[in-house]
Design an enzyme around this catalytic site. Structure first.
Site, PDB file in Angstrom:
ATOM      1  N   SER A   1       0.818  -1.163  -0.047  1.00  0.00           N
ATOM      2  CA  SER A   1      -0.049  -0.128  -0.054  1.00  0.00           C
ATOM      3  C   SER A   1       0.973   1.157   0.115  1.00  0.00           C
ATOM      4  CB  SER A   1      -0.692   0.015   1.357  1.00  0.00           C
ATOM      5  OG  SER A   1      -1.426   1.314   1.413  1.00  0.00           O
TER       6      SER A   1
ATOM      7  N   TYR B   1      -2.669  -1.041  10.511  1.00  0.00           N
ATOM      8  CA  TYR B   1      -2.446  -1.267   8.987  1.00  0.00           C
ATOM      9  C   TYR B   1      -1.109  -0.669   8.569  1.00  0.00           C
ATOM     10  CZ  TYR B   1      -3.927  -0.999   4.022  1.00  0.00           C
ATOM     11  OH  TYR B   1      -4.056  -1.081   2.750  1.00  0.00           O
TER      12      TYR B   1
HETATM   13  P1  NAD Z   1     -11.592  -6.113  -0.502  1.00  0.00           P
HETATM   14  O1  NAD Z   1     -12.178  -5.704   0.811  1.00  0.00           O
HETATM   15  O2  NAD Z   1     -12.050  -5.754  -1.770  1.00  0.00           O
HETATM   16  O3  NAD Z   1     -11.068  -7.696  -0.684  1.00  0.00           O
HETATM   17  C1  NAD Z   1     -10.530  -8.242   0.440  1.00  0.00           C
HETATM   18  C2  NAD Z   1     -10.110  -9.827   0.033  1.00  0.00           C
HETATM   19  O4  NAD Z   1      -9.871 -10.523   1.346  1.00  0.00           O
HETATM   20  C3  NAD Z   1     -11.646 -10.425  -0.310  1.00  0.00           C
HETATM   21  O5  NAD Z   1     -11.504 -11.454  -1.195  1.00  0.00           O
HETATM   22  C4  NAD Z   1     -11.692 -11.032   1.011  1.00  0.00           C
HETATM   23  O6  NAD Z   1     -12.861 -12.134   1.230  1.00  0.00           O
HETATM   24  C5  NAD Z   1     -10.428 -11.535   1.574  1.00  0.00           C
HETATM   25  N1  NAD Z   1     -10.386 -11.809   2.642  1.00  0.00           N
HETATM   26  C6  NAD Z   1     -10.676 -10.985   3.845  1.00  0.00           C
HETATM   27  N2  NAD Z   1     -10.367 -11.544   5.000  1.00  0.00           N
HETATM   28  C7  NAD Z   1      -9.976 -12.806   4.810  1.00  0.00           C
HETATM   29  C8  NAD Z   1      -9.364 -14.056   5.557  1.00  0.00           C
HETATM   30  N3  NAD Z   1      -9.385 -14.008   6.825  1.00  0.00           N
HETATM   31  N4  NAD Z   1      -9.081 -14.973   4.892  1.00  0.00           N
HETATM   32  C9  NAD Z   1      -8.974 -14.937   3.492  1.00  0.00           C
HETATM   33  N5  NAD Z   1      -9.328 -14.175   2.919  1.00  0.00           N
HETATM   34  C10 NAD Z   1      -9.842 -12.864   3.537  1.00  0.00           C
HETATM   35  O7  NAD Z   1     -10.214  -5.356  -0.310  1.00  0.00           O
HETATM   36  P2  NAD Z   1      -9.032  -4.673  -1.474  1.00  0.00           P
HETATM   37  O8  NAD Z   1      -9.353  -3.061  -1.473  1.00  0.00           O
HETATM   38  O9  NAD Z   1      -9.259  -5.442  -2.804  1.00  0.00           O
HETATM   39  O10 NAD Z   1      -7.939  -4.844  -0.892  1.00  0.00           O
HETATM   40  C11 NAD Z   1      -6.850  -5.666  -1.235  1.00  0.00           C
HETATM   41  C12 NAD Z   1      -5.500  -5.634  -0.697  1.00  0.00           C
HETATM   42  O11 NAD Z   1      -5.155  -4.400  -1.370  1.00  0.00           O
HETATM   43  C13 NAD Z   1      -5.184  -5.298   0.840  1.00  0.00           C
HETATM   44  O12 NAD Z   1      -4.261  -6.085   1.172  1.00  0.00           O
HETATM   45  C14 NAD Z   1      -5.438  -3.905   0.801  1.00  0.00           C
HETATM   46  O13 NAD Z   1      -4.625  -3.644   2.174  1.00  0.00           O
HETATM   47  C15 NAD Z   1      -4.677  -3.503  -0.396  1.00  0.00           C
HETATM   48  N6  NAD Z   1      -4.965  -2.082  -0.700  1.00  0.00           N
HETATM   49  C16 NAD Z   1      -6.146  -1.697  -0.714  1.00  0.00           C
HETATM   50  C17 NAD Z   1      -6.361  -0.290  -1.313  1.00  0.00           C
HETATM   51  C18 NAD Z   1      -7.719   0.271  -1.667  1.00  0.00           C
HETATM   52  O14 NAD Z   1      -7.776   1.432  -1.784  1.00  0.00           O
HETATM   53  N7  NAD Z   1      -8.572  -0.614  -2.013  1.00  0.00           N
HETATM   54  C19 NAD Z   1      -5.136   0.464  -1.213  1.00  0.00           C
HETATM   55  C20 NAD Z   1      -3.895  -0.085  -1.116  1.00  0.00           C
HETATM   56  C21 NAD Z   1      -3.609  -1.206  -0.709  1.00  0.00           C
END
Ligand code: NAD
Length: 251
Positions: free
Chosen positions: A133, A146
């Site tokens: 991130s 986080y």
């Molecule tokens: P999201 O909430 O859309 O997806 C999260 C995924 O993780 C889902 O498939 C969920 O079912 C799965 N998950 C959650 N808990 C779980 C568990 N205990 N075991 C197995 N699977 C589990 O989130 P996203 O925004 O797509 O985020 C994905 C990654 O990207 C994360 O690591 C997040 O920190 C990172 N990220 C996101 C953003 C953003 O702006 N969305 C920015 C920077 C980094």
């Protein structure tokens, strides 16, 4: 279709960024293994769309990770993507939330990696891609767990890149800024509360305020970067932390 014959496990791929990465790797011919939670019918539809295998392992449970990795077998491309957020001031931060955020964002990638690496070494090829991130490079208030987990995964990635440097296995982070996914949507109410703002103020004055482009990053853009990291031409790209954040961390 340069990934034909390669097996890719993408954690947290039933939603958001992980799903976009799974689709991008599948489009290049990879055999995809999905993981994550969600509606059964929606997951079945995703499996059918990509001809994908699926593990519903809860990555907060190291035993479930071990069972998943044994069941999945060969993994050539490991995308440690599942992650969660919790927003609260440090003196009100629930300790169990701290454990969960660190557990999912940092400890789970350690377990999947330690279990996938022996096979990658044996085959002399592998790609480990960790969704970190912008918060692996900078910080925002109220996200202590986080930010700690994402700075941690960046350090972990550099370490394994060095350990694996002569094995044909690369390890890199992709560090998005704000991407419009359920994870972002879910933190808006808590941010409203923590900062005393309206929903629109959180979107425009907190989230997009960070991104000079004033645009959310698109999940497919992250998929395209993951595909690049899997190319042979990226064989010397290792230990890097790839920002895709609309200029956020350039400031
Ligand atoms: P999201 O909430 O859309 O997806 C999260 C995924 O993780 C889902 O498939 C969920 O079912 C799965 N998950 C959650 N808990 C779980 C568990 N205990 N075991 C197995 N699977 C589990 O989130 P996203 O925004 O797509 O985020 C994905 C990654 O990207 C994360 O690591 C997040 O920190 C990172 N990220 C996101 C953003 C953003 O702006 N969305 C920015 C920077 C980094």
């Amino acid at each position: 279709m340069f990934l034909k014959g390669k097996r890719a496990l993408i954690t947290g791929s039933t939603s958001g960024i992980g799903l976009a990465v799974a689709r991008a790797l599948h489009a290049e011919g990879a055999d995809v293994i999905l993981n994550g939670f969600g509606d059964e019918a929606e997951i079945a539809a995703l499996r059918e769309e990509m001809g994908a295998d699926y593990s519903g392992a809860n990555l907060l449970d190291s035993g479930a990770i071990e069972a998943m990795m044994a069941e999945v077998g060969t993994v050539d491309i490991l995308v440690n993507n599942a992650g969660m957020q919790h927003v609260a001031p440090v003196d009100e931060f629930p300790p169990e939330k701290w454990e969960q955020v660190i557990g999912l964002n940092l400890t789970a990638p350690f377990h999947t990696t330690r279990l996938a690496v022996p096979g990658m070494k044996e085959r002399g090829w592998g790609r480990i891609i960790n969704t970190a991130s912008a918060h692996s490079l900078t910080a925002s208030p109220f996200k202590s767990a986080y930010n700690a987990s994402k700075h941690g995964i960046a350090g972990f990635t550099k370490t394994i890149a060095l350990e694996l440097a002569q094995t044909g296995v690369t390890a890199n982070c992709i560090s998005p800024g704000y991407v419009w996914t359920p994870l972002i949507e879910g933190q808006i109410p808590d941010t409203m509360k923590a900062r005393g703002l309206t929903r629109d103020e959180v979107i425009n004055d907190v989230l997009l305020a960070k991104q000079p482009t004033k645009k959310f990053v698109q999940p497919a853009e992250i998929g395209a970067l993951a595909v690049f990291l899997c190319r042979e031409e990226a064989g010397n790209v290792t230990g890097a932390n790839w920002s895709i954040d609309g200029g956020w961390t350039a400031e």
